[in-house]
Design a protein around this motif. Structure first.
Motif, PDB file in Angstrom:
ATOM      1  N   ALA A  68      -7.803 -13.417  12.900  1.00 61.64           N
ATOM      2  CA  ALA A  68      -7.269 -12.383  11.940  1.00 61.64           C
ATOM      3  C   ALA A  68      -6.518 -13.102  10.161  1.00 61.64           C
ATOM      4  CB  ALA A  68      -5.805 -12.096  12.657  1.00 61.64           C
ATOM      5  N   ILE A  69      -7.155 -14.003  10.754  1.00 62.94           N
ATOM      6  CA  ILE A  69      -7.091 -14.574   9.437  1.00 62.94           C
ATOM      7  C   ILE A  69      -7.859 -14.030   8.053  1.00 62.94           C
ATOM      8  CG2 ILE A  69      -7.578 -16.735   7.198  1.00 62.94           C
ATOM      9  CD1 ILE A  69      -6.849 -18.472   9.713  1.00 62.94           C
ATOM     10  N   ASP A  70      -8.944 -13.495   8.069  1.00 65.80           N
ATOM     11  CA  ASP A  70     -10.028 -12.326   7.098  1.00 65.80           C
ATOM     12  C   ASP A  70      -8.872 -11.582   6.922  1.00 65.80           C
ATOM     13  OD1 ASP A  70     -11.816 -14.803   6.674  1.00 65.80           O
ATOM     14  OD2 ASP A  70     -12.930 -13.788   8.450  1.00 65.80           O
ATOM     15  N   ALA A  96      -9.113 -22.999  10.186  1.00 66.17           N
ATOM     16  CA  ALA A  96      -8.472 -22.639   9.380  1.00 66.17           C
ATOM     17  C   ALA A  96      -8.640 -22.948   8.156  1.00 66.17           C
ATOM     18  CB  ALA A  96      -6.806 -22.928  10.052  1.00 66.17           C
ATOM     19  N   ILE A  97      -8.362 -23.784   7.473  1.00 71.10           N
ATOM     20  CA  ILE A  97      -8.689 -24.228   6.197  1.00 71.10           C
ATOM     21  C   ILE A  97     -10.074 -23.585   5.764  1.00 71.10           C
ATOM     22  CG2 ILE A  97      -8.882 -26.257   3.755  1.00 71.10           C
ATOM     23  CD1 ILE A  97      -6.215 -25.985   6.006  1.00 71.10           C
ATOM     24  N   GLU A  98     -10.851 -23.510   6.105  1.00 65.74           N
ATOM     25  CA  GLU A  98     -12.185 -23.074   5.198  1.00 65.74           C
ATOM     26  C   GLU A  98     -12.367 -21.802   5.883  1.00 65.74           C
ATOM     27  OE1 GLU A  98     -14.945 -24.353   8.302  1.00 65.74           O
ATOM     28  OE2 GLU A  98     -15.249 -26.906   7.926  1.00 65.74           O
ATOM     29  N   ASN A  99     -11.370 -21.378   6.571  1.00 67.94           N
ATOM     30  CA  ASN A  99     -11.016 -19.625   6.078  1.00 67.94           C
ATOM     31  C   ASN A  99     -10.715 -18.966   4.931  1.00 67.94           C
ATOM     32  OD1 ASN A  99     -13.055 -19.664   8.177  1.00 67.94           O
ATOM     33  ND2 ASN A  99     -11.927 -18.910   9.811  1.00 67.94           N
ATOM     34  N   GLY A 100      -9.545 -19.959   4.694  1.00 70.22           N
ATOM     35  CA  GLY A 100      -8.494 -19.718   3.562  1.00 70.22           C
ATOM     36  C   GLY A 100      -7.146 -19.931   3.743  1.00 70.22           C
TER      37      GLY A 100
END
Length: 467
Positions: A68-70, A96-100
């Motif tokens: 759901a991060i995106d 998670a960090i790579e996805n923002g």
């Protein structure tokens, strides 16, 4: 710390105890707290209200929080996402960090840890709000409005304000030189030269002469002094296209030039100073090249103070039609032709095709289509190059055959006592295992067929131990 408005925190977690503790902590800090016990509830709350921070669990009853991060980060002023999970997963933390995500907290976490992360995230948001806005970034030659390309443009705008070196990565034809030129044109160096060096066509014997220049008589054929491209780029930008192809024999001398901003022309005993910024581009994995010792690790670090990763065209959503329309109009104007419309089948084909050559291939296809429909008002799929239509047709039949060959069971098979979540997980594993074998492990094809992103696919393959 004073805020423009009272901060609001959204907690998405299926543990009521965690929600009670974190809600009390947030309210004690003088902020509003809301929560969702499932991913669906949390996303509904996120869509209905503006939150500054989302505290997001990973394993929720109806899905994975990382997926759901995106969606949470969409929009002009998205909240900071702090992942909270009781499961130790270093790979998930990195993803998670790579996805923002802002950060990753492992439960149980002390109130001080949670409070510290919330305060840091809010301080960042307030600093970002009160800071001067970035200057206008001019990019008239970069077409598209998808989320991925807008993110790249925002990053390029920040990079342009700096003097640090930049490494632009992406597949062939994704527009690396366009972004390099846009960064130069929006930088303080825009009034000086933008010098392009195609490292893929330079031989080992000529690269130092081309970059550093040479004196008359330095080698056979050197009948006069010649300035190198590094000197011509003085005050401006030196763009190294396909820098991964830089010959190993020249990498050490080039590294010294980057460090000292000085170089010695071939045949000369005098060093020349030149003040330039280096923007590099490559379509190969430099990390892999370093591992195989084809590229110096210290040179890679020197080149990539900033890294800008450009997405392939197949992942840019509606940009395909926008780019096709832009270049169709441009080609028609250049050839004094009347504007042309797109038929529905033409639009369907170019959106279904995966464009392995990216924007460059799309532009070539548009040129062929306009030439084929020379004096006609509308462009049909028939005007496209045959190999594109053939590939789309082949994929369509393949998808249909796969659908027809899929056995349909009269009733689902399950073990008494299994939960719906267990059945869904087992079905997902069987689907991915079958797809992985059909595609022979080709990650790009699996992503295209399944409709999931590369990051999500890797996570699910790891979850189900599919190698």
């Amino acid at each position: 710390m004073k805020y423009a408005r009272k901060p609001s925190i959204l907690i998405i977690d299926d543990d009521r105890g965690v929600i009670r503790v974190v809600s009390r902590l947030v309210e004690k800090m003088g902020m509003d707290a809301d929560y969702g016990l499932t991913l669906e509830q949390g996303m509904e709350k996120h869509r209905s209200g503006r939150f500054d921070i989302v505290l997001l669990d990973v394993r929720l009853p109806d899905g994975n929080g990382l997926d759901a991060i995106d969606t949470i980060l969409e929009g002009d002023a998205p909240p900071q996402v702090i992942i909270m999970t009781a499961f130790f997963d270093p790979g998930g933390a990195a993803l998670a960090i790579e996805n923002g995500a802002w950060d990753y907290i492992q439960k149980p976490a002390s109130p001080q840890t949670v409070e510290r992360q919330i305060m840091r995230a809010l301080q960042y948001r307030e600093q970002k709000r009160t800071a001067e806005s970035l200057p206008d970034f001019k990019y008239d030659k970069i077409i598209g409005s998808s989320k991925r390309i807008r993110s790249c443009l925002t990053q390029a705008s920040r990079i342009a304000c700096s003097q640090a070196n930049v490494l632009i990565t992406g597949e062939t034809g994704t527009g690396k030189e366009l972004f390099a030129k846009a960064i130069h044109d929006n930088s303080p160096r825009r009034h000086k030269a933008f010098i392009v060096v195609d490292c893929s066509i330079l031989t080992e014997t000529l690269i130092e002469s081309v970059l550093f220049g040479h004196e008359k008589g330095a080698f056979t054929g050197a009948d006069r002094d010649r300035s190198g491209l590094a000197k011509l780029a003085n005050g401006g930008t030196l763009f190294l296209d396909e820098v991964g192809e830089l010959p190993e024999s020249a990498q050490s001398s080039f590294l010294r030039m980057l460090q000292e901003k000085k170089f010695r022309p071939v045949g000369s005993d005098q060093e020349i100073a030149s003040d330039f910024r280096v923007v590099s581009a490559t379509n190969i994995d430099l990390d892999r090249a370093v591992e195989t010792r084809r590229f110096r690790s210290d040179l890679r670090y020197r080149l990539q103070s900033f890294t800008l990763a450009l997405p392939p065209l197949r992942l840019r959503g509606g940009d395909i039609l926008d780019i096709a329309r832009h270049y169709t109009m441009r080609i028609c104007r250049q050839n004094h032709l009347s504007p042309k419309e797109f038929s529905r089948d033409f639009m369907e084909v170019i959106e279904k095709y995966d464009w392995p050559g990216n924007i460059r291939e799309l532009i070539n296809a548009v040129e062929v289509s306009v030439a084929s429909a020379l004096n006609e008002e509308r462009i049909f799929a028939f005007h496209l190059p045959r190999h594109i239509r053939a590939r789309v047709a082949q994929q369509s039949f393949r998808d249909q055959a796969q659908f027809l060959e899929t056995p349909v069971e009269p009733s689902p098979r399950f073990t008494p006592g299994e939960t719906l979540k267990d059945v869904i997980a087992r079905t997902e594993k069987a689907y991915l295992f079958s797809l992985y074998n059909q595609m022979e492990g080709n990650i790009r094809d699996i992503c295209l067929s399944s409709g999931v992103s590369r990051a999500v696919l890797y996570r699910k393959l790891k979850k189900h131990s599919i190698r």
